[in-house]
Write a protein that holds these residues in place. Structure first.
Motif, short mmCIF file in Angstrom:
data_model
loop_
_atom_site.label_atom_id
_atom_site.label_comp_id
_atom_site.label_asym_id
_atom_site.label_seq_id
_atom_site.Cartn_x
_atom_site.Cartn_y
_atom_site.Cartn_z
N VAL A 92 0.85 -1.18 0.00
CA VAL A 92 0.00 0.00 0.00
C VAL A 92 0.89 1.23 0.00
O VAL A 92 1.98 1.22 0.56
CB VAL A 92 -0.94 0.00 1.23
N SER A 93 0.46 2.28 -0.66
CA SER A 93 1.21 3.54 -0.65
C SER A 93 0.22 4.69 -0.63
O SER A 93 -0.91 4.57 -1.10
CB SER A 93 2.14 3.63 -1.87
N PHE A 94 0.67 5.81 -0.06
CA PHE A 94 -0.21 6.96 0.11
C PHE A 94 0.45 8.22 -0.42
O PHE A 94 1.68 8.37 -0.35
CB PHE A 94 -0.53 7.18 1.60
N GLY A 95 -0.36 9.13 -0.92
CA GLY A 95 0.11 10.46 -1.31
C GLY A 95 -0.85 11.49 -0.77
O GLY A 95 -2.07 11.27 -0.73
N THR A 96 -0.34 12.62 -0.31
CA THR A 96 -1.16 13.65 0.30
C THR A 96 -1.13 14.94 -0.50
O THR A 96 -0.09 15.34 -1.00
CB THR A 96 -0.70 13.92 1.75
N LYS A 97 -2.29 15.56 -0.60
CA LYS A 97 -2.42 16.86 -1.25
C LYS A 97 -3.04 17.82 -0.25
O LYS A 97 -4.03 17.49 0.41
CB LYS A 97 -3.32 16.75 -2.48
N GLY A 98 -2.45 18.99 -0.11
CA GLY A 98 -3.01 19.97 0.81
C GLY A 98 -1.95 20.93 1.29
O GLY A 98 -0.83 20.94 0.78
N GLU A 99 -2.30 21.72 2.29
CA GLU A 99 -1.36 22.68 2.81
C GLU A 99 -1.53 22.83 4.31
O GLU A 99 -2.51 22.35 4.90
CB GLU A 99 -1.51 24.02 2.13
N ALA A 100 -0.57 23.49 4.93
CA ALA A 100 -0.58 23.69 6.37
C ALA A 100 -1.80 24.50 6.81
O ALA A 100 -2.36 25.28 6.03
CB ALA A 100 0.70 24.41 6.80
N VAL A 101 -2.19 24.28 8.04
CA VAL A 101 -3.22 25.14 8.65
C VAL A 101 -2.53 26.43 9.12
O VAL A 101 -1.46 26.38 9.74
CB VAL A 101 -3.86 24.44 9.87
N ALA A 102 -3.11 27.56 8.79
CA ALA A 102 -2.58 28.85 9.20
C ALA A 102 -3.62 29.56 10.06
O ALA A 102 -4.77 29.74 9.63
CB ALA A 102 -2.24 29.71 7.99
N ILE A 103 -3.24 29.91 11.29
CA ILE A 103 -4.15 30.61 12.19
C ILE A 103 -3.61 32.02 12.40
O ILE A 103 -2.53 32.20 13.00
CB ILE A 103 -4.29 29.89 13.54
N ASP A 104 -4.32 33.00 11.88
CA ASP A 104 -3.89 34.40 11.98
C ASP A 104 -4.24 34.93 13.36
O ASP A 104 -5.42 35.06 13.71
CB ASP A 104 -4.59 35.21 10.89
N LEU A 105 -3.23 35.25 14.15
CA LEU A 105 -3.42 35.77 15.50
C LEU A 105 -3.26 37.29 15.55
O LEU A 105 -2.95 37.86 16.59
CB LEU A 105 -2.45 35.10 16.47
N GLY A 106 -3.50 37.94 14.41
CA GLY A 106 -3.43 39.40 14.36
C GLY A 106 -2.01 39.89 14.60
O GLY A 106 -1.05 39.32 14.06
N PRO A 107 -1.84 40.92 15.39
CA PRO A 107 -0.49 41.46 15.61
C PRO A 107 0.45 40.49 16.33
O PRO A 107 1.65 40.70 16.36
CB PRO A 107 -0.75 42.70 16.48
N ARG A 108 -0.09 39.41 16.86
CA ARG A 108 0.75 38.42 17.52
C ARG A 108 1.48 37.53 16.53
O ARG A 108 2.45 36.84 16.89
CB ARG A 108 -0.09 37.55 18.47
N GLY A 109 1.01 37.50 15.27
CA GLY A 109 1.65 36.69 14.25
C GLY A 109 0.75 35.58 13.75
O GLY A 109 -0.46 35.58 14.00
N VAL A 110 1.33 34.63 13.03
CA VAL A 110 0.59 33.52 12.44
C VAL A 110 1.15 32.21 12.97
O VAL A 110 2.36 31.99 12.95
CB VAL A 110 0.67 33.53 10.90
N LEU A 111 0.25 31.34 13.42
CA LEU A 111 0.62 30.00 13.85
C LEU A 111 0.36 29.04 12.70
O LEU A 111 -0.72 29.05 12.11
CB LEU A 111 -0.20 29.58 15.07
N PHE A 112 1.36 28.22 12.35
CA PHE A 112 1.23 27.24 11.29
C PHE A 112 1.27 25.83 11.87
O PHE A 112 2.14 25.52 12.69
CB PHE A 112 2.36 27.39 10.26
N VAL A 113 0.36 24.98 11.41
CA VAL A 113 0.39 23.56 11.72
C VAL A 113 0.80 22.86 10.43
O VAL A 113 0.03 22.82 9.46
CB VAL A 113 -0.97 23.05 12.21
N LEU A 114 2.01 22.32 10.39
CA LEU A 114 2.61 21.85 9.14
C LEU A 114 2.14 20.45 8.75
O LEU A 114 1.30 19.84 9.41
CB LEU A 114 4.13 21.90 9.26
N LEU A 115 2.71 19.95 7.66
CA LEU A 115 2.36 18.64 7.12
C LEU A 115 3.38 17.58 7.50
O LEU A 115 3.45 16.52 6.88
CB LEU A 115 2.26 18.72 5.58
#
Length: 221
Positions: free
Chosen positions: A59-82
Motif C-alpha cells: 500500500v502507498s499513500f500520497g497527500t495533497k493539501g497545505e498547512a493550517v494557518a491561524i492568523d493571530l493578528g499582531p501576535r503573528g501567524v501560527l502554522f500547523v505543518l504537514l
C-alpha cells in the motif's frame, strides 16, 4: 511512510484508488478573542492487492493539501505543518494522525481499501490530542524564513504571549475541495522564494531549525 510510490506492481486488477478528504481545524484562544484556522487535505491510497500482490509495496499513500494557518493578528501567524514534530513521539503528519484516531476502522492488516472506505464514512468531529498534532511553527518576521521557530502546542504563550492557547483541534471528513489559498506568500513576491525553474524554490532552511516548502504545501501546483 506516506509518500506516494510508483505505479509499478500496483496494477493487475488491484483495488481502485481511494481518496479520503478531511479538514483539520485549529481554534486558538487569545485575549483578543478566539481565532480559527483550517485546511482541507486529501490522501490517495494505492493498493497492491491484485494479481501482482506481494510484488512491490502493499500500500502507498500520497497527500495533497497545505498547512493550517491561524492568523493571530499582531501576535503573528501560527502554522500547523504537514510533517511530524520530532520532539513529540505522538506527533505525526496529518493522515497518520487522522488514521490513528480511526484505528478501530482498520483491518487486521492495517489500512486497506475497505478501511479507507470506512474512514470516508466517518461523520462528526474527532478531537485531536495536542501532543498528536503535526509540527507547529511561527515566523518572528513573516518575510524572513530564517526567523522560523518551533512552537509547543501545550505552551503557545511562550511565543505568542500570555493568555494564548489552543482551545481545540478537530478532524472532520469533508467533500470540500482542496484549495490553495492560505499560503499565497510561498509563491512571491519575496526574493528568497523566487522560482529557480521546474518548480524548485530557494531552500528556506537554516542550520538552527529546518523547514521547507513541502512541509507547508504538497501536491498543489
Amino acid at each position: 511512510m506516506f509518500l506516494l510510490a510508483g505505479a509499478l506492481g500496483l496494477g493487475g486488477c488491484s483495488s481502485a484508488l481511494r481518496r479520503n478528504r478531511y479538514r483539520l481545524t485549529v481554534e486558538v484562544e487569545t485575549p483578543e478573542g478566539r481565532r480559527v484556522g483550517w485546511s482541507v487535505m486529501e490522501t490517495v491510497g494505492s493498493f497492491n492487492d491484485g494479481m501482482f500482490k506481494g510484488l512491490g509495496n502493499a500500500v502507498s499513500f500520497g497527500t495533497k493539501g497545505e498547512a493550517v494557518a491561524i492568523d493571530l493578528g499582531p501576535r503573528g501567524v501560527l502554522f500547523v505543518l504537514l510533517t511530524p514534530d520530532q520532539e513529540r513521539k505522538e506527533s505525526g503528519e496529518p493522515f497518520d494522525v487522522f488514521s490513528r484516531l480511526h484505528r478501530d476502522l482498520w483491518s487486521e492488516y492495517g489500512i486497506d481499501a475497505a478501511a479507507m472506505d470506512r474512514m470516508a464514512q466517518a461523520r462528526g468531529a474527532t478531537a485531536v490530542p495536542l501532543d498528536m498534532l503535526p509540527l507547529l511553527v511561527r515566523f518572528r518576521d513573516i518575510a524572513d524564513p530564517k526567523t522560523v521557530e518551533r512552537v509547543d502546542p501545550n505552551d503557545l504563550a511562550e511565543k505568542f504571549g500570555s493568555g494564548v492557547r489552543i482551545a481545540r483541534a478537530i478532524f472532520e471528513i469533508t467533500d470540500a475541495p482542496v484549495i490553495d489559498k492560505l499560503l499565497p506568500w510561498w509563491n512571491g513576491p519575496f526574493p528568497w522564494l523566487r522560482p529557480l525553474g521546474n518548480g524548485v524554490y530557494l531552500d528556506t532552511r537554516t542550520d538552527a531549525f529546518k523547514v521547507s516548502k513541502d512541509q507547508f504545501q504538497q501536491g498543489i501546483k
